[in-house]
Design a protein around this motif. Structure first.
Motif, mmCIF file in Angstrom:
data_model
loop_
_atom_site.group_PDB
_atom_site.id
_atom_site.type_symbol
_atom_site.label_atom_id
_atom_site.label_comp_id
_atom_site.label_asym_id
_atom_site.label_seq_id
_atom_site.Cartn_x
_atom_site.Cartn_y
_atom_site.Cartn_z
ATOM 1 N N TYR A 1 -12.966 4.202 6.030
ATOM 2 C CA TYR A 1 -12.365 3.957 4.309
ATOM 3 C C TYR A 1 -11.358 4.493 4.054
ATOM 4 C CZ TYR A 1 -15.440 7.591 4.486
ATOM 5 O OH TYR A 1 -16.031 8.574 4.866
ATOM 6 N N GLU A 2 -11.038 4.285 2.773
ATOM 7 C CA GLU A 2 -9.971 5.038 2.189
ATOM 8 C C GLU A 2 -10.242 4.448 0.445
ATOM 9 O OE1 GLU A 2 -5.850 4.856 4.014
ATOM 10 O OE2 GLU A 2 -6.615 5.739 5.491
ATOM 11 N N VAL A 3 -10.645 5.026 -0.466
ATOM 12 C CA VAL A 3 -10.971 3.908 -1.735
ATOM 13 C C VAL A 3 -9.920 4.054 -2.110
ATOM 14 C CG1 VAL A 3 -11.730 6.087 -2.727
ATOM 15 C CG2 VAL A 3 -12.384 4.112 -3.888
ATOM 16 N N GLU A 4 -9.032 2.925 -3.361
ATOM 17 C CA GLU A 4 -8.271 3.552 -3.958
ATOM 18 C C GLU A 4 -8.128 2.634 -5.134
ATOM 19 O OE1 GLU A 4 -4.624 2.685 -1.740
ATOM 20 O OE2 GLU A 4 -5.652 3.329 0.241
ATOM 21 N N LEU A 5 -7.299 3.037 -6.000
ATOM 22 C CA LEU A 5 -6.434 1.947 -7.458
ATOM 23 C C LEU A 5 -6.057 1.241 -7.194
ATOM 24 C CD1 LEU A 5 -6.858 1.719 -10.571
ATOM 25 C CD2 LEU A 5 -4.878 3.028 -10.665
ATOM 26 N N CYS B 1 0.912 -1.087 -0.004
ATOM 27 C CA CYS B 1 0.203 -0.189 0.197
ATOM 28 C C CYS B 1 0.663 1.246 0.146
ATOM 29 C CB CYS B 1 -0.963 -0.156 0.972
ATOM 30 S SG CYS B 1 -2.568 -1.768 1.076
ATOM 31 N N VAL B 2 0.944 2.664 -0.741
ATOM 32 C CA VAL B 2 0.866 4.067 -0.960
ATOM 33 C C VAL B 2 0.294 3.970 0.481
ATOM 34 C CG1 VAL B 2 2.134 5.605 -2.187
ATOM 35 C CG2 VAL B 2 1.285 3.089 -3.050
ATOM 36 N N GLY B 3 1.241 5.098 1.464
ATOM 37 C CA GLY B 3 0.773 5.642 1.643
ATOM 38 C C GLY B 3 1.061 8.051 1.517
ATOM 39 N N GLY C 1 -2.842 -0.361 12.785
ATOM 40 C CA GLY C 1 -4.484 0.117 12.756
ATOM 41 C C GLY C 1 -4.040 -0.548 10.940
ATOM 42 N N LYS C 2 -3.247 -0.969 9.905
ATOM 43 C CA LYS C 2 -3.508 -1.175 8.653
ATOM 44 C C LYS C 2 -4.222 -2.592 8.231
ATOM 45 C CE LYS C 2 -3.800 3.335 7.206
ATOM 46 N NZ LYS C 2 -4.375 3.657 6.073
ATOM 47 N N SER C 3 -3.432 -3.576 9.431
ATOM 48 C CA SER C 3 -2.909 -4.496 8.711
ATOM 49 C C SER C 3 -3.206 -5.938 8.706
ATOM 50 C CB SER C 3 -1.131 -5.351 8.826
ATOM 51 O OG SER C 3 -0.918 -4.282 8.246
ATOM 52 N N ILE D 1 -10.318 -1.228 -1.749
ATOM 53 C CA ILE D 1 -10.211 0.002 -0.166
ATOM 54 C C ILE D 1 -9.546 -0.246 0.783
ATOM 55 C CG2 ILE D 1 -11.983 0.430 1.712
ATOM 56 C CD1 ILE D 1 -14.635 0.438 0.044
ATOM 57 N N ASP D 2 -8.162 0.447 1.170
ATOM 58 C CA ASP D 2 -7.684 0.553 2.798
ATOM 59 C C ASP D 2 -8.138 0.014 3.743
ATOM 60 O OD1 ASP D 2 -5.594 0.573 4.169
ATOM 61 O OD2 ASP D 2 -4.387 1.710 3.361
ATOM 62 N N LEU D 3 -9.147 -0.807 4.592
ATOM 63 C CA LEU D 3 -9.132 -0.487 5.082
ATOM 64 C C LEU D 3 -8.760 0.111 6.999
ATOM 65 C CD1 LEU D 3 -13.116 -2.858 5.020
ATOM 66 C CD2 LEU D 3 -12.968 -0.292 5.328
#
Ligand code: MN
Length: 237
Positions: free
Chosen positions: A85-89, A29-31, A137-139, A116-118
């Motif tokens: 939510y975080e919508v991502e290509l 994932c890109v932050g 928080g992410k994984s 989505i990067d929940l």
């Protein structure tokens, strides 16, 4: 023949539009890859984007349902009161490599999808403040919903609308032209840090407008030209 001493975990995979499944190796994932999202999160605008990972079995297949069908579901995760939510290509890598030049990046991509990067935002922010990794928080489990992958024909996209709705209300709206690192630059940067392999997924970052969901909410995420992602949040609190 190798004799494994415990049962082998199933291969993580994601559906391909039109049939077949894409075997998932790693999820990168890109932050901080959209300026307006850096601003809403209070980050340093001069810091370049960076990478983190989620486990491959965090994938949740979340295609757009046919009319009358229920959307895919994702459980509200433990240890958070701010599930976002975080919508991502998402780029699906079809051919591996290291130090891939930007000009050759498209040739390493099998296809594109909406993801989505929940995020457990409260847990992520607490980890950040105390100098710990973002991982908790992410994984977490079920943190990487993905719509069906469309095979790439031609060049990587540099423009196109990206948006997300909760219960039909628009929350995120941006354009791929706002990416700080575009798709080719992401592949060039990431492949200088790790050897990319077929089966890797790259979530490319989210535009502004991130926010929380609660059980019962239906999330609809779109990137122009790709199958829509639909997801309902279930379970606690
Ligand atoms: Mn993200």
């Amino acid at each position: 023949m190798t004799e494994f001493v415990i049962p082998v975990s199933p291969q993580a995979s994601a559906p391909v539009h039109g049939g077949g499944r894409f075997p998932v190796r790693r999820i990168y994932c890109v932050g901080r890859n959209y300026l307006e999202h850096i601003r809403e999160m209070g980050g340093d605008e001069r810091e370049p984007p960076f990478f983190f990972q989620k486990p491959s079995d965090a994938i949740v297949a979340a295609g757009s349902p046919r009319p009358g069908d229920d959307p895919a579901t994702v459980p509200y995760p433990p240890i958070t009161a701010d599930f976002q939510y975080e919508v991502e290509l998402v780029l699906a890598i079809g051919r591996g490599g290291t130090d891939i030049p930007k000009s050759e990046a498209a040739g390493h991509v099998y296809g594109l999808a909406v993801g989505i990067d929940l995020t457990r935002r409260d847990v992520q922010v607490a980890a950040r403040k105390s100098g710990r990794p973002w991982e908790i928080g992410k994984s977490f489990d079920h943190s990487a919903p993905l719509a069906p992958i469309i095979p790439l024909t031609g060049d990587l996209p540099t423009t196109g609308a990206i948006s997300l709705e909760v219960d039909g209300v628009e929350k995120q709206s941006g354009d791929l032209s706002q990416l700080i690192w575009n798709c080719a630059e992401i592949i060039a940067e990431l492949s200088s840090q790790y050897r990319l392999e077929a089966g890797d997924l790259i979530y490319t970052g989210t535009p502004a407008g991130v926010g929380p969901v609660v059980p019962g909410n239906v999330i609809t995420a779109r990137v122009e030209g790709l199958p829509t992602l639909a997801l309902r949040v279930e379970g606690r609190p």
